[in-house]
Structure formats: C-alpha cells, structure tokens
Motif scaffolding. Structure first.
Motif, PDB file in Angstrom:
ATOM      1  N   GLU A  68     -17.884 -64.950 -70.633  1.00  0.00           N
ATOM      2  CA  GLU A  68     -17.109 -65.998 -69.996  1.00  0.00           C
ATOM      3  C   GLU A  68     -15.611 -65.713 -70.066  1.00  0.00           C
ATOM      4  O   GLU A  68     -14.844 -66.151 -69.231  1.00  0.00           O
ATOM      5  CB  GLU A  68     -17.384 -67.347 -70.658  1.00  0.00           C
ATOM      6  CG  GLU A  68     -18.742 -67.909 -70.355  1.00  0.00           C
ATOM      7  CD  GLU A  68     -18.955 -69.251 -71.017  1.00  0.00           C
ATOM      8  OE1 GLU A  68     -18.038 -69.759 -71.691  1.00  0.00           O
ATOM      9  OE2 GLU A  68     -20.050 -69.808 -70.855  1.00  0.00           O
ATOM     10  N   ALA A  77     -14.992 -68.290 -58.364  1.00  0.00           N
ATOM     11  CA  ALA A  77     -15.605 -68.423 -59.686  1.00  0.00           C
ATOM     12  C   ALA A  77     -14.822 -69.382 -60.571  1.00  0.00           C
ATOM     13  O   ALA A  77     -15.384 -70.017 -61.446  1.00  0.00           O
ATOM     14  CB  ALA A  77     -15.718 -67.058 -60.355  1.00  0.00           C
ATOM     15  N   GLU A  80     -16.000 -73.033 -60.195  1.00  0.00           N
ATOM     16  CA  GLU A  80     -17.362 -73.368 -60.560  1.00  0.00           C
ATOM     17  C   GLU A  80     -17.389 -74.498 -61.576  1.00  0.00           C
ATOM     18  O   GLU A  80     -16.560 -74.552 -62.481  1.00  0.00           O
ATOM     19  CB  GLU A  80     -18.064 -72.166 -61.194  1.00  0.00           C
ATOM     20  CG  GLU A  80     -18.503 -71.118 -60.226  1.00  0.00           C
ATOM     21  CD  GLU A  80     -19.230 -69.989 -60.941  1.00  0.00           C
ATOM     22  OE1 GLU A  80     -20.084 -69.387 -60.297  1.00  0.00           O
ATOM     23  OE2 GLU A  80     -18.939 -69.721 -62.114  1.00  0.00           O
ATOM     24  N   GLU A  84     -22.834 -74.864 -62.654  1.00  0.00           N
ATOM     25  CA  GLU A  84     -22.949 -73.723 -61.740  1.00  0.00           C
ATOM     26  C   GLU A  84     -22.745 -72.412 -62.481  1.00  0.00           C
ATOM     27  O   GLU A  84     -23.459 -71.440 -62.240  1.00  0.00           O
ATOM     28  CB  GLU A  84     -21.919 -73.842 -60.609  1.00  0.00           C
ATOM     29  CG  GLU A  84     -22.203 -74.965 -59.645  1.00  0.00           C
ATOM     30  CD  GLU A  84     -21.037 -75.240 -58.716  1.00  0.00           C
ATOM     31  OE1 GLU A  84     -19.894 -74.837 -59.040  1.00  0.00           O
ATOM     32  OE2 GLU A  84     -21.258 -75.862 -57.665  1.00  0.00           O
ATOM     33  N   ARG A  85     -21.774 -72.375 -63.387  1.00  0.00           N
ATOM     34  CA  ARG A  85     -21.507 -71.168 -64.171  1.00  0.00           C
ATOM     35  C   ARG A  85     -22.711 -70.822 -65.046  1.00  0.00           C
ATOM     36  O   ARG A  85     -23.122 -69.667 -65.141  1.00  0.00           O
ATOM     37  CB  ARG A  85     -20.269 -71.372 -65.043  1.00  0.00           C
ATOM     38  CG  ARG A  85     -19.799 -70.114 -65.730  1.00  0.00           C
ATOM     39  CD  ARG A  85     -18.521 -70.316 -66.529  1.00  0.00           C
ATOM     40  NE  ARG A  85     -17.509 -71.079 -65.823  1.00  0.00           N
ATOM     41  CZ  ARG A  85     -17.071 -72.285 -66.214  1.00  0.00           C
ATOM     42  NH1 ARG A  85     -17.526 -72.845 -67.312  1.00  0.00           N
ATOM     43  NH2 ARG A  85     -16.157 -72.920 -65.523  1.00  0.00           N
ATOM     44  N   ARG A  87     -25.851 -71.684 -64.503  1.00  0.00           N
ATOM     45  CA  ARG A  87     -26.926 -71.215 -63.626  1.00  0.00           C
ATOM     46  C   ARG A  87     -26.686 -69.777 -63.178  1.00  0.00           C
ATOM     47  O   ARG A  87     -27.616 -68.974 -63.126  1.00  0.00           O
ATOM     48  CB  ARG A  87     -27.038 -72.120 -62.403  1.00  0.00           C
ATOM     49  CG  ARG A  87     -27.664 -73.452 -62.696  1.00  0.00           C
ATOM     50  CD  ARG A  87     -27.726 -74.290 -61.456  1.00  0.00           C
ATOM     51  NE  ARG A  87     -28.401 -75.548 -61.691  1.00  0.00           N
ATOM     52  CZ  ARG A  87     -28.289 -76.597 -60.917  1.00  0.00           C
ATOM     53  NH1 ARG A  87     -27.536 -76.550 -59.844  1.00  0.00           N
ATOM     54  NH2 ARG A  87     -28.941 -77.693 -61.187  1.00  0.00           N
ATOM     55  N   ARG A  88     -25.442 -69.451 -62.844  1.00  0.00           N
ATOM     56  CA  ARG A  88     -25.119 -68.090 -62.401  1.00  0.00           C
ATOM     57  C   ARG A  88     -25.366 -67.085 -63.516  1.00  0.00           C
ATOM     58  O   ARG A  88     -25.965 -66.030 -63.293  1.00  0.00           O
ATOM     59  CB  ARG A  88     -23.662 -68.006 -61.928  1.00  0.00           C
ATOM     60  CG  ARG A  88     -23.258 -66.604 -61.472  1.00  0.00           C
ATOM     61  CD  ARG A  88     -21.811 -66.523 -61.033  1.00  0.00           C
ATOM     62  NE  ARG A  88     -20.864 -67.157 -61.929  1.00  0.00           N
ATOM     63  CZ  ARG A  88     -20.434 -66.634 -63.070  1.00  0.00           C
ATOM     64  NH1 ARG A  88     -20.862 -65.469 -63.473  1.00  0.00           N
ATOM     65  NH2 ARG A  88     -19.564 -67.278 -63.822  1.00  0.00           N
ATOM     66  N   ARG A  89     -24.923 -67.406 -64.731  1.00  0.00           N
ATOM     67  CA  ARG A  89     -25.113 -66.495 -65.858  1.00  0.00           C
ATOM     68  C   ARG A  89     -26.594 -66.301 -66.159  1.00  0.00           C
ATOM     69  O   ARG A  89     -27.034 -65.203 -66.483  1.00  0.00           O
ATOM     70  CB  ARG A  89     -24.388 -67.029 -67.099  1.00  0.00           C
ATOM     71  CG  ARG A  89     -22.870 -66.937 -66.954  1.00  0.00           C
ATOM     72  CD  ARG A  89     -22.136 -67.492 -68.131  1.00  0.00           C
ATOM     73  NE  ARG A  89     -22.552 -66.853 -69.354  1.00  0.00           N
ATOM     74  CZ  ARG A  89     -22.607 -67.468 -70.528  1.00  0.00           C
ATOM     75  NH1 ARG A  89     -22.275 -68.722 -70.636  1.00  0.00           N
ATOM     76  NH2 ARG A  89     -22.981 -66.815 -71.600  1.00  0.00           N
ATOM     77  N   TYR A  90     -27.388 -67.370 -66.006  1.00  0.00           N
ATOM     78  CA  TYR A  90     -28.830 -67.259 -66.212  1.00  0.00           C
ATOM     79  C   TYR A  90     -29.450 -66.387 -65.117  1.00  0.00           C
ATOM     80  O   TYR A  90     -30.265 -65.504 -65.398  1.00  0.00           O
ATOM     81  CB  TYR A  90     -29.459 -68.650 -66.218  1.00  0.00           C
ATOM     82  CG  TYR A  90     -30.957 -68.652 -66.372  1.00  0.00           C
ATOM     83  CD1 TYR A  90     -31.546 -68.263 -67.569  1.00  0.00           C
ATOM     84  CD2 TYR A  90     -31.774 -69.032 -65.327  1.00  0.00           C
ATOM     85  CE1 TYR A  90     -32.921 -68.259 -67.721  1.00  0.00           C
ATOM     86  CE2 TYR A  90     -33.160 -69.027 -65.471  1.00  0.00           C
ATOM     87  CZ  TYR A  90     -33.719 -68.638 -66.661  1.00  0.00           C
ATOM     88  OH  TYR A  90     -35.082 -68.627 -66.813  1.00  0.00           O
ATOM     89  N   ALA A  91     -29.039 -66.607 -63.880  1.00  0.00           N
ATOM     90  CA  ALA A  91     -29.564 -65.824 -62.764  1.00  0.00           C
ATOM     91  C   ALA A  91     -29.166 -64.351 -62.874  1.00  0.00           C
ATOM     92  O   ALA A  91     -29.923 -63.465 -62.479  1.00  0.00           O
ATOM     93  CB  ALA A  91     -29.061 -66.401 -61.441  1.00  0.00           C
ATOM     94  N   ASP A  92     -27.985 -64.086 -63.421  1.00  0.00           N
ATOM     95  CA  ASP A  92     -27.523 -62.708 -63.605  1.00  0.00           C
ATOM     96  C   ASP A  92     -28.213 -62.026 -64.778  1.00  0.00           C
ATOM     97  O   ASP A  92     -27.994 -60.839 -65.017  1.00  0.00           O
ATOM     98  CB  ASP A  92     -26.004 -62.666 -63.833  1.00  0.00           C
ATOM     99  CG  ASP A  92     -25.222 -63.025 -62.584  1.00  0.00           C
ATOM    100  OD1 ASP A  92     -25.809 -63.015 -61.482  1.00  0.00           O
ATOM    101  OD2 ASP A  92     -24.015 -63.320 -62.717  1.00  0.00           O
TER     102      ASP A  92
END
Length: 136
Positions: A68, A77, A80, A84-85, A87-92
């Motif tokens: 982060e 970014a 966010e 959202e951040r 979710r993005r980190r989980y998706a990445d």
C-alpha cells in the motif's frame, strides 16, 4: 505458487502452532488428572499465544501493507475507496482469503457500506468539479 520449506511454513504459522501446543498441553494435563491444568490453560492463552503473535505474527500481512505504501501507478488509484483498494489487492493476489476476510471485517467495523458508497459519491462529485474547473 512458490514452494516453502517446512521451517518457513512453521514460522508463518507460529501463532497457530503455539495455540495447538497450548491446547494439547492443558488437555493432556486435564485428562491425566493433573491439578495444574487450569494454570497451564491460562498461562498458555494469556502469555504464550499473544507473545508468539507479537514475535512471529502476520508477516504476510505486513508485506501486503507495505504494498500500500508504494506509489500508485495511476491517479485513479488515489481515488479508490478502502473497499475498492481491498478488492483490487485481493484480485491481484496480494492477499490470501484469510487476510482479505480479516481486513474486510476490520473495515466494516469502522465503516458501513453506506458510508463507503457515500464517500465514493462525494469523491466522484469532487472529480466532476475539478474537470469543470479544468475546462474553464
């Protein structure tokens, strides 16, 4: 997925292993009729497990938190929401399922989904105002 040595896995799971050892220790003492089983339970869960957590706990989470700190690749970014951040980190793939759930619970304890949506709407309105200002 990278292979990790047994020693590395043990270090990553030190708190869980300490909890398991404490539980086994006091249960054996209880079943064998030892009078000190309650003291073992209390010392184990009040001293040993928290101390293990302090010494070895959540190195993966610390590494994810360090991500982060890195500067964002795009200006979007910065806009966010925390959700959202997350979710993005989980998706990445930067967070495990357990880390995602723990951080989501922590986030929802401090903010409701309505608060998050409201702050996102306010940010969107601010962006629109900035765009209008830039056009003039």
């Amino acid at each position: 997925m990278t292979d990790r040595s047994p020693l590395r896995r043990a270090r990553d799971n030190a708190t869980e292993l300490a909890s398991l050892a404490v539980t086994g220790f006091w249960l054996v003492a209880l079943v064998t009729g030892q009078e000190w089983w309650l003291a073992a339970l209390l010392v184990g869960y009040v001293v040993v497990v928290p101390l293990t957590e302090l010494l070895y706990g959540d190195t993966d989470e610390e590494a994810a938190d360090a991500d982060e700190v890195e500067p964002a690749l795009s200006s979007d970014a910065d806009d966010e929401t925390p959700l959202e951040r997350l979710r993005r980190r989980y998706a990445d793939g930067k967070l495990t399922d357990e880390q995602f759930e723990r951080k989501l619970e922590r986030l929802l304890e401090t903010e409701t989904l309505e608060d998050i949506e409201d702050s996102a709407a306010v940010r969107e309105q601010e962006r629109e105002r900035q765009r209008e200002t830039e056009r003039t």
